[in-house]
Design a protein around this motif. Structure first.
Motif: not given
Length: 671
Positions: A349-353
């Motif tokens: 899904v990816g990165m949440f910052s």
């Protein structure tokens, strides 16, 4: 402008504009030269150096600190030793030349003490990959010979400046050095030579990594990235929960990153081990925290399993972060700033910052991409070995960093809040968007007229998002809310403002007229409130919904049956939702405007002409007419409604309230 300053700015912008050379706001550059003393008029040796907190790519003369070299170098004679080196930062103030300029950064000594006219200190991914490799000293010799010298890790400060100065003096052939765990420093007799030396080190490191690195440093693929459409849907489904978890101690704005580098890293077998090691360069972990939270399930696992696991991992992360703080804190250490992750990684899904505003959240993600690139390079030719945890703590909870945080201006009232405003492209909606943005909120400008929404959003930069939405469409409302979530992590404040009016008598009102007004205002407000309430409940942080209703919700006027009935529907939705959503900490209130003529989309679309005809006045004088029939004899403007929306955000114990903003219409007093 002094020629040395002009050359320095040109060099800095050229280096800083290429992300291969340094990260955002990372590194610093300097130039030495002479300029007249403002008192004596005689030439004085000076150093111009990028000040604290600036960005090389956009550096201006105002972002430079200007210091007298004789005084700066004299500090070496009174240096009390590494245990007290932080005291030297305050001493830089006594070396400043003239008035104004930026505050000197911790790296000022590195630039001033090195015997070179021009110095660059940068954070290139390729350079840090060598600096963070287990056999960094050997790699430095293998790649550069005696042209670049290895400097063991030392926290930035006066002693590091002395170390590099001594290394340059002892290595006359050297053009620069690799700073263990940190970055690179280069020098030159001219600005052009210094820039060339910096780029020589960076490009040589890049070439070596490309030609000698293993093709799969992160190991085999174990989780394929999800297809884009599925990935975005899953990201939107998870983001409110993750944002709520990451905001346990301090409210945060979010940013989602699904670049090729991130997705590839999370698809590989070694990503859990490497992520647990944390980042290395001080600029990285100051923004990403000591390590990210990593989901240990594939992103396409059942949603209920993923959300349950994220809650478990978040509780564990907080315990581990508190233990990290307890291991290294000493008497006098700054208080723990919060135990929530700044980076959350979800395979497939990816990165949440996360950060205190949209830019900070985005930049945190960019820094973690830098960290991934560093890990890839180090693992390709050696093994990734970041600096010790204790050193990371010394940087993260450094008194100088704490002082920098204290110097920052106080947060605006709506900082970290995400507002979703319907009908935001004009009139009351546009005024509300601008006011909420001015108070610190991120804003979603939702409007059927996408061009109008884009025009308003473009005024506000990355803190605003324009979305096209017909609020009568369930599918479009759902899609618009999903866009808002993907842009900022969730929604905290909703303004149901979209509306229209057809001024007709009962006998002239068609079924289509009735349906249209009820579809836009009653149905549209219901759909928007329902979809955004789902997000707020998932976030677990409360929230608020504001309905822009009307005086006509409580006052019966002529030729107004469809509009007045639709507004009465909205007004009762406020009461119903306030009663239902209060248990989730969601407040629901309304505003009853009247006579908002200037800047109003409704009045401009024909309602004004009809109302003027009903009251027997010229259309251009309708605002004056409305003002004269009020108790205060004042015209109501869109900005007044926007101000009322903002004031409702400050009434944190109030729900179910309707506020008249009509300059005083006695017949519409609420009873």
């Amino acid at each position: 402008m002094n020629s040395a300053v002009e050359e320095l700015l040109q060099r800095s912008r050229a280096l800083g504009s290429d992300p291969r050379n340094t990260n955002y706001a990372g590194g610093n550059t300097s130039a030495k030269g002479s300029a007249p003393d403002p008192v004596t008029g005689s030439d004085t040796e000076l150093m111009w150096v990028k000040g604290s907190g600036g960005d090389l790519g956009t550096l201006t003369e105002g972002g430079l600190a200007v210091l007298r070299l004789d005084r700066l170098r004299a500090l070496a004679e009174v240096y009390p030793g590494v245990e007290r080196e932080d005291e030297m930062v305050a001493a830089f103030d006594f070396c400043l030349h003239g008035r104004g300029g930026a505050a000197p950064s911790i790296d000022t000594a590195m630039h001033g003490l090195v015997d070179a006219a021009h110095v660059d200190h940068l954070h290139p991914d390729a350079g840090i990959a060598i600096a963070a490799a287990a056999d960094g000293p050997e790699l430095t010799v293998r790649i550069f010979g005696d042209r670049v010298v290895w400097v063991p890790w030392r926290r930035p400060g006066f002693q590091l400046g002395l170390d590099i100065s001594a290394i340059k003096a002892a290595n006359p052939r050297a053009i620069g050095c690799i700073l263990g765990g940190h970055g690179i420093t280069a020098w030159g007799d001219t600005s052009a030579e210094c820039s060339a030396n910096s780029l020589d080190i960076i490009r040589t490191a890049e070439t070596y990594l490309a030609e000698h690195g293993r093709p799969d440093p992160f190991g085999p693929v174990i989780h394929e990235p999800l297809p884009e459409t599925v990935r975005r849907e899953r990201a939107a489904a998870l983001f409110p929960l993750i944002r709520g978890l990451a905001s346990t101690d301090l409210p945060q704005v979010g940013h989602h990153t699904a670049t090729a580098e991130v997705l590839d890293f999370l698809s590989r077998a070694e990503h859990p081990r490497l992520a647990a090691l944390g980042t290395s360069c001080p600029d990285h972990f100051l923004r990403t925290k000591v390590a990210p939270l990593v989901l240990d399930l594939p992103g396409d696992a059942p949603l209920d399993e993923v959300t349950a696991r994220l809650r478990e991992l978040h509780a564990r992360y907080r315990e581990q972060y508190a233990a990290y703080y307890a291991r290294h804190a000493v008497p006098g250490s700054p208080a723990m700033r919060g135990a929530d992750p700044a980076i959350v990684l979800v395979p497939g899904v990816g990165m949440f910052s996360f950060g205190k505003d949209k830019q900070t959240a985005r930049v945190a993600g960019e820094f973690y991409v830098n960290a991934i690139n560093v890990m890839r390079g180090a693992e390709a030719v050696s093994s990734y070995a970041p600096i010790e945890e204790s050193e990371k703590f010394r940087i993260e909870y450094w008194d100088l960093e704490e002082a920098k945080l204290r110097r920052m201006p106080p947060a605006k009232p709506l900082a970290t809040r995400v507002a979703f405003v319907t009908g935001g492209g004009s009139g009351i909606g546009a005024a509300t968007v601008r006011r909420l943005s001015a108070e610190g909120a991120c804003v979603v400008v939702a409007d059927r007229d996408f061009a109008a929404a884009e025009k308003v959003a473009s005024e506000l930069g990355e803190t605003a998002l324009a979305v096209a939405v017909d609020v009568t469409s369930e599918e479009q409302v759902t899609a618009a809310v999903r866009q808002a979530v993907l842009a900022f992590g969730g929604v905290d404040l909703v303004v149901n403002n979209a509306g229209l009016s057809l001024s007709r008598s009962l006998l002239e009102t068609t079924l289509a007229d009735w349906d249209l007004q009820h579809d836009v205002m009653a149905r549209g407000s219901f759909l928007v409130s329902r979809e955004t309430a789902r997000v707020m409940i998932e976030q677990g942080r409360g929230g608020e919904i504001v309905y822009i209703s009307s005086k006509n919700a409580v006052f019966a006027g002529p030729n107004n049956v469809a509009y007045g009935a639709a507004k009465a529907d909205q007004a009762h939705q406020v009461r119903l939702l306030a009663a239902e959503l209060g248990g989730h900490g969601i407040r629901v209130n309304g505003i009853n405007p009247d006579g908002v003529v200037r800047g109003s989309g409704i009045f401009a679309s024909g309602w004004g002409a009809n109302r003027a005809a009903v009251y027997g006045v010229e259309e251009e004088k309708l605002g004056e007419f409305y003002a004269q029939r009020t108790l205060l004899k004042r015209e109501v403007l869109p900005e007044h409604i926007a101000a009322a929306v903002f004031q409702l955000t400050q009434l944190t114990q109030t729900t179910g309230l309707h506020i008249p903003v009509d300059a005083g219409v006695a017949a519409a007093f609420l009873r």
